[in-house]
Design a protein around this motif. Structure first.
Motif, PDB file in Angstrom:
ATOM      1  N   LYS A   1      70.271  68.720  13.434  1.00 12.45           N
ATOM      2  CA  LYS A   1      71.595  68.463  12.873  1.00 12.45           C
ATOM      3  C   LYS A   1      71.681  67.007  12.423  1.00 12.45           C
ATOM      4  O   LYS A   1      70.986  66.134  12.957  1.00 12.45           O
ATOM      5  N   GLN A   2      72.553  66.761  11.446  1.00 11.55           N
ATOM      6  CA  GLN A   2      72.707  65.404  10.932  1.00 11.55           C
ATOM      7  C   GLN A   2      73.413  64.488  11.926  1.00 11.55           C
ATOM      8  O   GLN A   2      73.164  63.285  11.944  1.00 11.55           O
ATOM      9  N   GLN A   3      74.274  65.044  12.761  1.00 10.54           N
ATOM     10  CA  GLN A   3      74.923  64.242  13.792  1.00 10.54           C
ATOM     11  C   GLN A   3      73.868  63.768  14.779  1.00 10.54           C
ATOM     12  O   GLN A   3      73.274  64.553  15.505  1.00 10.54           O
ATOM     13  N   GLY A   4      73.605  62.481  14.766  1.00 15.06           N
ATOM     14  CA  GLY A   4      72.611  61.923  15.676  1.00 15.06           C
ATOM     15  C   GLY A   4      71.174  62.167  15.265  1.00 15.06           C
ATOM     16  O   GLY A   4      70.264  61.792  16.011  1.00 15.06           O
TER      17      GLY A   4
ATOM     18  N   PHE B   1      74.684  53.775  20.178  1.00 13.59           N
ATOM     19  CA  PHE B   1      75.630  54.542  19.361  1.00 13.59           C
ATOM     20  C   PHE B   1      74.980  55.506  18.382  1.00 13.59           C
ATOM     21  O   PHE B   1      75.650  56.375  17.822  1.00 13.59           O
ATOM     22  N   ALA B   2      73.676  55.407  18.120  1.00  8.49           N
ATOM     23  CA  ALA B   2      73.066  56.209  17.057  1.00  8.49           C
ATOM     24  C   ALA B   2      73.218  57.703  17.312  1.00  8.49           C
ATOM     25  O   ALA B   2      73.383  58.487  16.368  1.00  8.49           O
ATOM     26  N   ARG B   3      73.179  58.108  18.562  1.00  6.48           N
ATOM     27  CA  ARG B   3      73.240  59.539  18.880  1.00  6.48           C
ATOM     28  C   ARG B   3      74.578  60.167  18.494  1.00  6.48           C
ATOM     29  O   ARG B   3      74.676  61.401  18.411  1.00  6.48           O
ATOM     30  N   ASP B   4      75.586  59.342  18.266  1.00  3.10           N
ATOM     31  CA  ASP B   4      76.914  59.851  17.921  1.00  3.10           C
ATOM     32  C   ASP B   4      77.304  59.576  16.466  1.00  3.10           C
ATOM     33  O   ASP B   4      78.455  59.803  16.087  1.00  3.10           O
ATOM     34  N   ARG B   5      76.371  59.105  15.661  1.00  5.30           N
ATOM     35  CA  ARG B   5      76.658  58.801  14.262  1.00  5.30           C
ATOM     36  C   ARG B   5      76.066  59.872  13.343  1.00  5.30           C
ATOM     37  O   ARG B   5      75.033  60.474  13.644  1.00  5.30           O
ATOM     38  N   GLY B   6      76.703  60.062  12.203  1.00  4.94           N
ATOM     39  CA  GLY B   6      76.161  60.946  11.196  1.00  4.94           C
ATOM     40  C   GLY B   6      75.064  60.251  10.406  1.00  4.94           C
ATOM     41  O   GLY B   6      75.255  59.130   9.921  1.00  4.94           O
ATOM     42  N   PHE B   7      73.925  60.905  10.258  1.00  2.00           N
ATOM     43  CA  PHE B   7      72.797  60.387   9.491  1.00  2.00           C
ATOM     44  C   PHE B   7      72.761  61.065   8.120  1.00  2.00           C
ATOM     45  O   PHE B   7      73.214  62.193   7.953  1.00  2.00           O
ATOM     46  N   GLU B   8      72.169  60.377   7.162  1.00  2.00           N
ATOM     47  CA  GLU B   8      71.940  60.945   5.836  1.00  2.00           C
ATOM     48  C   GLU B   8      70.529  61.521   5.776  1.00  2.00           C
ATOM     49  O   GLU B   8      69.587  60.917   6.294  1.00  2.00           O
ATOM     50  N   VAL B   9      70.360  62.678   5.166  1.00  2.00           N
ATOM     51  CA  VAL B   9      69.030  63.227   4.909  1.00  2.00           C
ATOM     52  C   VAL B   9      68.518  62.614   3.610  1.00  2.00           C
ATOM     53  O   VAL B   9      69.124  62.782   2.551  1.00  2.00           O
ATOM     54  N   ILE B  10      67.398  61.890   3.668  1.00  3.78           N
ATOM     55  CA  ILE B  10      66.880  61.215   2.465  1.00  3.78           C
ATOM     56  C   ILE B  10      65.593  61.852   1.942  1.00  3.78           C
ATOM     57  O   ILE B  10      65.209  61.581   0.813  1.00  3.78           O
ATOM     58  N   GLU B  11      64.946  62.688   2.753  1.00  6.14           N
ATOM     59  CA  GLU B  11      63.773  63.446   2.296  1.00  6.14           C
ATOM     60  C   GLU B  11      63.746  64.759   3.067  1.00  6.14           C
ATOM     61  O   GLU B  11      64.131  64.799   4.230  1.00  6.14           O
ATOM     62  N   GLN B  12      63.271  65.826   2.410  1.00  2.00           N
ATOM     63  CA  GLN B  12      63.095  67.084   3.126  1.00  2.00           C
ATOM     64  C   GLN B  12      62.119  67.986   2.392  1.00  2.00           C
ATOM     65  O   GLN B  12      62.170  68.124   1.168  1.00  2.00           O
TER      66      GLN B  12
END
Length: 290
Positions: free
Chosen positions: A14-17, A74-85
């Motif tokens: 998931k993107q969250q964290g 705090f990173a585990r509770d932040r939304g991340f962006e998907v930059i490659e997949q």
């Protein structure tokens, strides 16, 4: 939900964290990653950044100014962006913003890469210093694995294989902080450590400077296993929250909880990493399932 798949594994994230949420092995037909039941622990495999463990009074200093962070950052509770997949790999990115700078006053980019190779999940971490000054940080993993793996088994049917004879000395915690003491878990060097909940009566086991940089969870009753390989990581935590919890975490860390006492400057924190402007810190660990 995001998914990766190859001939042997199905992995969900998931993107969250930027968190792993599922690892399924098609050959063994087993689910290996903990389901995050909040009755025991409501996470699967959080990313620990920019601190690992608890800060004294949730406080640290940068140039004598106080900042506050909860356990594991705090990173585990932040939304991340998907930059490659692709079908078998994905890269997440988290870049410093005004919200992060209020609690961690550095400009950074954090990238998390997951790659499937056979029955292995490779997890790569990159921290890029985008600031004009040196930055300080810790980073670590916290994946939780189902123990037991099969119905009809008990937690005590399992053991840890350290892949080399180790002194089995753990850093002792005083509440959430390091006490400065070291405890021997067994009288003589050993490669295997039988699992029981009493091992975790004082919270996590914390090992430093292991010989093999690899730990497997194995059962006396079958050949299925989880192996976490963490070359160059200075610390690894082993944790389950309480008796009856049906999972175990193997946690490679660049960093460790504060020692008991007073909050410190982040540059003086035990196990802290430092990174000059424009430099990139990169590391990787692997989860192999069988």
């Amino acid at each position: 939900m995001l998914q990766l798949e190859n001939g042997q594994l199905i992995v969900e994230l998931k993107q969250q964290g930027a968190e792993l949420t599922r690892i399924y092995n098609k050959e063994t037909e087993l689910e290996y990653l903990w389901k995050a039941d909040p009755a025991f622990w409501g996470r699967h495999a959080p990313i620990l950044f920019p601190t690992v463990g608890r800060l004294v009074n949730d406080t640290y200093y940068v140039d004598e100014k106080a900042y506050h962070l909860g356990q594991h950052g705090f990173a585990r509770d932040r939304g991340f962006e998907v930059i490659e997949q692709t079908d078998t790999s994905i890269v997440f990115s988290l870049v410093a913003d005004e919200e992060s700078k209020a609690i961690y006053p550095y400009t950074f980019a954090l990238r998390i890469r997951y790659t499937l190779e056979g029955n292995t999940v490779k997890v790569g971490y990159e921290v890029e210093n985008m600031d004009t000054k040196r930055i300080y940080f810790s980073i670590g993993a916290h994946p939780a694995f189902n123990v037991p793996l099969l119905d009809g088994e008990n937690f005590e049917d399992y053991y840890l294989d350290f892949h080399a004879e180790e002194s089995m000395e753990t850093l002792v915690l005083d509440g959430p902080y390091r006490s400065g003491e070291i405890k021997k878990l067994v009288p003589e060097k050993a490669q295997k450590l039988p699992l029981n909940y009493d091992l975790f009566a004082n919270d996590a086991l914390i090992f430093e400077g292991l010989m093999a940089d690899k730990i497997s969870i194995r059962s006396h009753k079958h050949a299925h296993f989880v192996t976490v390989a963490f070359p160059n990581f200075p610390f690894v935590g082993i944790w389950t929250p309480k008796p009856g919890a049906p999972f175990l975490c193997i946690e490679p860390w660049f960093g460790v909880a504060d020692s008991a006492g007073d909050p410190v400057e982040i540059r003086d924190k035990a196990g802290i990493e430092q990174l000059d402007p424009e430099a990139i810190f990169a590391t990787e660990y692997e989860i192999t399932l069988g």
